[in-house]
Design a protein around this motif. Structure first.
Motif, short mmCIF file in Angstrom:
data_model
loop_
_atom_site.label_atom_id
_atom_site.label_comp_id
_atom_site.label_asym_id
_atom_site.label_seq_id
_atom_site.Cartn_x
_atom_site.Cartn_y
_atom_site.Cartn_z
N MET A 66 -3.79 33.52 34.26
CA MET A 66 -3.75 34.30 35.44
C MET A 66 -3.80 35.77 34.96
O MET A 66 -3.57 35.88 33.66
CB MET A 66 -2.45 34.14 36.44
CG MET A 66 -2.47 32.72 37.00
SD MET A 66 -3.85 32.49 38.20
CE MET A 66 -3.33 33.52 39.58
N ASP A 67 -4.12 36.91 35.75
CA ASP A 67 -3.89 38.36 35.31
C ASP A 67 -2.63 38.65 34.68
O ASP A 67 -1.52 37.93 35.10
CB ASP A 67 -4.08 39.06 36.42
CG ASP A 67 -5.61 39.22 36.70
OD1 ASP A 67 -6.58 39.39 35.78
OD2 ASP A 67 -6.04 38.96 37.99
N ALA A 68 -2.51 39.28 33.63
CA ALA A 68 -1.35 40.02 32.91
C ALA A 68 -0.71 38.77 32.14
O ALA A 68 0.46 38.97 31.93
CB ALA A 68 -0.45 40.60 33.78
N ASN A 122 -12.57 34.88 25.69
CA ASN A 122 -11.27 35.21 26.65
C ASN A 122 -12.02 34.99 28.04
O ASN A 122 -12.73 35.75 28.45
CB ASN A 122 -11.22 36.89 26.39
CG ASN A 122 -10.33 37.51 27.20
OD1 ASN A 122 -9.73 37.02 28.26
ND2 ASN A 122 -9.88 38.69 26.77
N ARG A 123 -11.50 34.02 28.77
CA ARG A 123 -12.14 33.47 30.04
C ARG A 123 -13.63 32.59 29.43
O ARG A 123 -13.96 32.97 28.30
CB ARG A 123 -12.46 34.25 30.95
CG ARG A 123 -11.25 35.18 31.71
CD ARG A 123 -11.60 35.88 32.89
NE ARG A 123 -10.39 36.79 33.26
CZ ARG A 123 -9.42 36.34 33.92
NH1 ARG A 123 -9.53 35.22 34.51
NH2 ARG A 123 -8.57 37.13 34.41
N SER A 124 -13.80 31.71 30.16
CA SER A 124 -15.02 30.89 29.80
C SER A 124 -15.62 30.21 30.78
O SER A 124 -15.92 30.78 32.12
CB SER A 124 -14.34 29.78 29.06
OG SER A 124 -13.25 28.92 29.88
N ALA A 206 -7.46 45.19 42.29
CA ALA A 206 -7.96 43.72 42.66
C ALA A 206 -7.05 42.90 42.33
O ALA A 206 -7.05 41.57 42.54
CB ALA A 206 -9.39 43.55 41.91
N ASP A 207 -6.20 43.06 41.10
CA ASP A 207 -5.30 42.05 40.46
C ASP A 207 -4.16 41.75 41.52
O ASP A 207 -3.90 40.49 41.83
CB ASP A 207 -4.49 42.71 39.57
CG ASP A 207 -5.34 43.08 38.07
OD1 ASP A 207 -6.55 42.45 38.35
OD2 ASP A 207 -4.99 43.72 37.14
N ILE A 208 -3.82 42.83 42.57
CA ILE A 208 -2.81 42.62 43.50
C ILE A 208 -3.52 41.52 44.70
O ILE A 208 -3.03 40.57 45.15
CB ILE A 208 -2.60 43.72 44.32
CG1 ILE A 208 -1.80 44.90 43.44
CG2 ILE A 208 -1.65 43.44 45.61
CD1 ILE A 208 -0.21 44.38 43.08
MG MG Z 1 -8.06 41.41 35.15
#
Ligand code: MG
Ligand code: ATP
Length: 289
Positions: A66-68, A122-124, A206-208
């Protein structure tokens, strides 16, 4: 580091809410973790050098989170010191129009590590059964409508499993990490990104928006990980609320995976060692002239 502890048990139906995201395996200080990380990085450097010289296997390390959750930081700290010539990092974002003109594995294929190298994603391709599913982005993909049916996720799991098996059987070892943070920890990190000027650039509204889909993401991750957790391409769930622990755990698992490959410098055959001897004599004579 016993990597089995973090390895998703084969056949197990995953429940991410049962994991302790702040687990740190008896390592109580950042300082201790940093020292151990350094040791692991040193081992990785030795093993990488042999992997590169041997030129048979390659290693593909996939990070999803997930983000962060700390993908960037983990990649930076764990891979520091490796020979840049033997390493390649690729970050996968929303597909471009050229990428959408191909099947989803096209860009993945293009980014695979060459023999002897370590590739970091980094993601895939997993985004194709995660964000694409959570946001129903399949509608904007240009595959024919008759394939956009309910079966598509199961089909994609199969395609991914087949693809990773193909990689394995051709010398690319795949290991997959899910950096697992709690929803509370994500909130803390977002607030830090807002409050700390040097971290402002990392924050996006967008993360929120994405955070609102937390539960759906967890469900989707659980299903995707369960369906693609194979012996030849295992998933590891890394408790990541403590960044220093996540980095240590990831480094330990990579070292173990590399050790299993038993990389060795190529052994010289007779004609090659004769050749080297001749070259040595030639160079030595040069000094005498
Ligand atoms: Mg992001
Ligand atoms: P950061 O920690 O810097 O935010 P990030 O990996 O989230 O790193 P971003 O540029 O914020 O990078 O986001 C990339 C976005 O691209 C993610 O939201 C991800 O879900 C999305 N993405 C990646 N692959 C695909 C895909 N195949 N289809 C649709 N969206 C994708």
């Amino acid at each position: 580091m016993n990597s089995e502890k973090f390895r998703v048990k084969p056949g197990l139906k995953l429940n991410l809410s049962k994991f302790n995201t702040s687990f740190s395996e008896g390592i109580d200080s950042k300082k201790k973790a940093k020292t151990l990380l350094k040791k692991n990085v040193k081992k990785m450097i030795e093993l990488q050098s042999k992997l590169y010289a041997q030129d048979n296997y390659s290693l593909l390390i996939i990070f999803q989170a997930m983000d962060a959750a700390g993908k960037d930081g983990t990649i930076k700290h764990v891979m520091s010191g490796l020979n840049p010539q033997g390493t390649q990092v690729t970050s996968f974002k929303q597909p471009s129009s050229t990428e959408l003109d191909h099947g989803y594995l096209w860009r993945i294929n293009n980014a695979l590590p060459e023999r002897g190298r370590i590739g970091i994603f980094n993601r895939s391709h997993y985004e194709e059964v995660l964000v694409v599913r959570v946001h129903d982005l399949i509608q904007s993909e240009k595959i024919p409508n008759r394939f956009k049916n309910k079966q598509i996720w199961k089909q994609r799991y199969k395609q991914i499993n087949d693809f990773e098996k193909y990689l394995y059987e051709n010398g690319t070892i795949v290991i997959k990490f899910f950096l697992h943070i709690s929803k509370e920890e994500q909130k803390k990190r977002f607030l830090e990104r807002i409050d700390n000027a040097s971290k402002n650039w990392k924050f996006s509204l967008a993360d929120i928006e994405e955070r609102k889909y937390w539960d759906e993401y967890m469900k989707t991750y659980e299903e995707a990980i369960t369906a693609t957790n194979k012996k030849h391409a295992p998933w590891f769930i890394i408790p990541s609320d403590k960044k220093w622990f996540a980095r240590l755990a990831v480094s330990g698992i990579i070292v173990e995976a590399m050790k299993k490959l038993k990389p060795e410098y190529p052994v010289m055959n007779k004609s090659r060692s004769d050749e080297l001897l001749k070259a040595k004599q030639f160079l030595q004579k040069e000094n005498q002239i």
